[in-house]
Design an enzyme around this catalytic site. Structure first.
Site, PDB file in Angstrom:
ATOM      1  CE  LYS A 115      11.799  11.594 -10.670  1.00 41.60           C
ATOM      2  NZ  LYS A 115      11.270  12.870 -10.195  1.00 41.60           N
ATOM      3  CE  LYS A 198       5.116   8.311  -7.527  1.00 31.26           C
ATOM      4  NZ  LYS A 198       5.217   9.473  -6.743  1.00 31.26           N
ATOM      5  CE  LYS A 201       3.629  16.321 -10.240  1.00 31.09           C
ATOM      6  NZ  LYS A 201       5.007  16.119  -9.745  1.00 31.09           N
TER       7      LYS A 201
HETATM    8  N1  AQP Z   1       0.278   7.972  -7.522  1.00 31.97           N
HETATM    9  C1  AQP Z   1       0.240   8.609  -6.375  1.00 31.97           C
HETATM   10  N2  AQP Z   1      -0.532   8.152  -5.365  1.00 31.97           N
HETATM   11  C2  AQP Z   1      -0.567   8.806  -4.185  1.00 31.97           C
HETATM   12  N3  AQP Z   1       0.132   9.932  -3.928  1.00 31.97           N
HETATM   13  C3  AQP Z   1       0.912  10.413  -4.900  1.00 31.97           C
HETATM   14  N4  AQP Z   1       1.728  11.497  -4.965  1.00 31.97           N
HETATM   15  C4  AQP Z   1       2.279  11.563  -6.189  1.00 31.97           C
HETATM   16  N5  AQP Z   1       1.850  10.533  -6.943  1.00 31.97           N
HETATM   17  C5  AQP Z   1       1.010   9.796  -6.167  1.00 31.97           C
HETATM   18  C6  AQP Z   1       1.920  12.420  -3.861  1.00 31.97           C
HETATM   19  O1  AQP Z   1       1.883  13.741  -4.382  1.00 31.97           O
HETATM   20  C7  AQP Z   1       2.785  14.558  -3.628  1.00 31.97           C
HETATM   21  C8  AQP Z   1       3.644  15.383  -4.505  1.00 31.97           C
HETATM   22  O2  AQP Z   1       4.403  14.661  -5.355  1.00 31.97           O
HETATM   23  P1  AQP Z   1       5.576  15.395  -6.159  1.00 31.97           P
HETATM   24  O3  AQP Z   1       5.029  16.132  -7.285  1.00 31.97           O
HETATM   25  O4  AQP Z   1       6.444  16.196  -5.251  1.00 31.97           O
HETATM   26  O5  AQP Z   1       6.477  14.247  -6.662  1.00 31.97           O
HETATM   27  P2  AQP Z   1       6.212  12.757  -6.875  1.00 31.97           P
HETATM   28  O6  AQP Z   1       5.803  12.065  -5.632  1.00 31.97           O
HETATM   29  O7  AQP Z   1       7.475  12.249  -7.525  1.00 31.97           O
HETATM   30  O8  AQP Z   1       4.984  12.775  -7.878  1.00 31.97           O
HETATM   31  P3  AQP Z   1       4.976  12.347  -9.366  1.00 31.97           P
HETATM   32  O9  AQP Z   1       3.637  12.630  -9.917  1.00 31.97           O
HETATM   33  O10 AQP Z   1       5.491  10.940  -9.524  1.00 31.97           O
HETATM   34  O11 AQP Z   1       6.005  13.375  -9.973  1.00 31.97           O
HETATM   35  P4  AQP Z   1       7.224  13.162 -10.942  1.00 31.97           P
HETATM   36  O12 AQP Z   1       6.671  12.283 -12.038  1.00 31.97           O
HETATM   37  O13 AQP Z   1       7.570  14.531 -11.412  1.00 31.97           O
HETATM   38  O14 AQP Z   1       8.330  12.521 -10.172  1.00 31.97           O
HETATM   39  C9  AQP Z   1       3.545  13.655  -2.667  1.00 31.97           C
HETATM   40  O15 AQP Z   1       2.957  13.776  -1.390  1.00 31.97           O
HETATM   41  C10 AQP Z   1       3.319  12.287  -3.254  1.00 31.97           C
HETATM   42  O16 AQP Z   1       3.384  11.278  -2.258  1.00 31.97           O
END
Ligand code: AQP
Length: 334
Positions: A115, A198, A201
């Site tokens: 990040k 992966k 969002k």
């Molecule tokens: N692509 C994915 N496949 C499986 N699990 C996923 N999770 C997120 N993306 C995937 C799971 O969702 C939970 C919450 O995630 P988070 O919002 O706390 O942060 P993150 O993992 O960093 O998700 P994002 O979507 O990638 O958010 P940003 O872009 O804001 O950093 C976790 O249990 C994660 O494993």
């Protein structure tokens, strides 16, 4: 309520609209855990501000994420569902734990490195570096036994365990040492445009993800644009990451295994497969979307859920916080 169930803590950041990655990788599995475990599910808004958020979007999304938790099937009578910033013990415990964490450990974290690169070193906040300590506070305050995490979060769970051990060794046993919990059906959903990354969002490209709230038309378009290959065979293999990802999505929604899916599409091209993938996603999401909209039109109900959740979470976590303060040597308030 005291019981002998193991304790689970997890949360999602309202840092963007939730994707089917969040749904299939986290939420769908959380719902399966709610009868067997004592679960704390939190909307982690304090974590979301480790990168800049527009206040009105953050406000809107926090409620949306709560509505999605409920619509996906989390029962507020069975689980403690709350908004992280409503429970002040999280920030307080994070400060204390900061003093038992080394900057070297934090700067080595992959998420921090990724990040910082993405947002530019000059604008990287101390909060982003400190993210894992807040996550440690979230987990340790409830003496969670298990933390359902995706593979991307295992490093952060390791640091939580290290901090907890360090505190326990320095004083006396205070925290449960949590274990990672990777559910059987815990799929990792990949980016539709770059299927070796992966699905996330906060990606800049909307074609790379499917949102839980995307309309059927948008879902059809995004799936038809999903990157595949020129082989033309529906096969679950690392050589075809795009197709493998679509199979994973179908498999985690329908419970069909990859071999069954391969068999069903034997001798057919990608057009029929992609059209079916879109239908399967639409059928899964439509009832959830309908419920999300119902919950969002009843703010009084949402308020009653998050208020009750925060009260219970505060009561439980404050006991652990006071224990920490006492061991450190602070004078008790009364
Ligand atoms: N692509 C994915 N496949 C499986 N699990 C996923 N999770 C997120 N993306 C995937 C799971 O969702 C939970 C919450 O995630 P988070 O919002 O706390 O942060 P993150 O993992 O960093 O998700 P994002 O979507 O990638 O958010 P940003 O872009 O804001 O950093 C976790 O249990 C994660 O494993």
């Amino acid at each position: 309520m005291e019981n002998n169930k193991k304790i689970i803590f997890s949360g999602i950041q309202p840092s963007g609209d939730l994707t089917i990655g969040n749904y299939l990788g986290a939420l769908k599995n959380w719902v399966k855990l709610q009868d067997q475990y004592d679960c704390y599910y939190c909307v982690v808004d304090l974590h979301a501000i480790t990168v800049r958020q527009e206040p009105k979007d953050l406000r809107k999304r926090t409620l949306e994420v709560l509505a999605i938790y409920l619509a996906a099937g989390l029962d507020p009578e069975k689980n403690t569902i709350f908004i992280q910033s409503h429970v002040s013990t999280h920030s307080e415990a994070a400060w204390l734990l900061n003093c038992y964490t080394y900057t070297g450990e934090l700067s080595r974290m992959t998420q921090f490195k990724d990040k910082s690169k993405r947002y530019g070193e000059a604008t990287v906040s101390v909060g982003l570096l400190d993210y894992p300590v807040l996550m440690a506070a979230d987990i340790l305050l409830y003496n969670a036994d298990l933390v359902p995490v995706g593979k991307d979060q295992t490093q952060h769970l390791e640091i939580t365990r290290d901090i907890a051990q360090r505190f326990n060794n320095l004083y006396s046993p205070t925290f449960t040492i949590p274990e990672g919990y990777i559910p059987e059906a815990g799929a990792k959903i990949m980016d539709l445009q770059e299927p070796t990354k992966k699905m996330s969002k906060s990606s800049d490209n909307p074609n790379s993800y499917i949102l839980i709230m995307d309309s059927p038309d948008v879902i059809r378009k995004k799936i038809s644009r999903a990157v595949t290959d020129t082989l033309g065979i529906v096969k679950y293999t690392d050589e075809q990451p795009g197709i493998k990802n679509l199979i994973t999505i179908v498999s985690s929604i329908t419970a069909m295994n990859p071999e069954e899916i391969e068999k069903k599409y034997e001798g057919q091209g990608y057009a029929q497969f992609k059209s079916d993938v879109a239908d399967i996603i639409i059928n899964e999401l439509e009832p959830i979307q309908k419920k999300v909209n119902e919950f969002l039109s009843d703010k009084t109900y949402l308020e009653s859920v998050y208020k009750k959740g925060a009260e219970k979470a505060y009561y439980i976590s404050n006991k652990v916080l006071r224990k920490m303060q006492k061991k450190i040597g602070f004078i008790p308030k009364q």
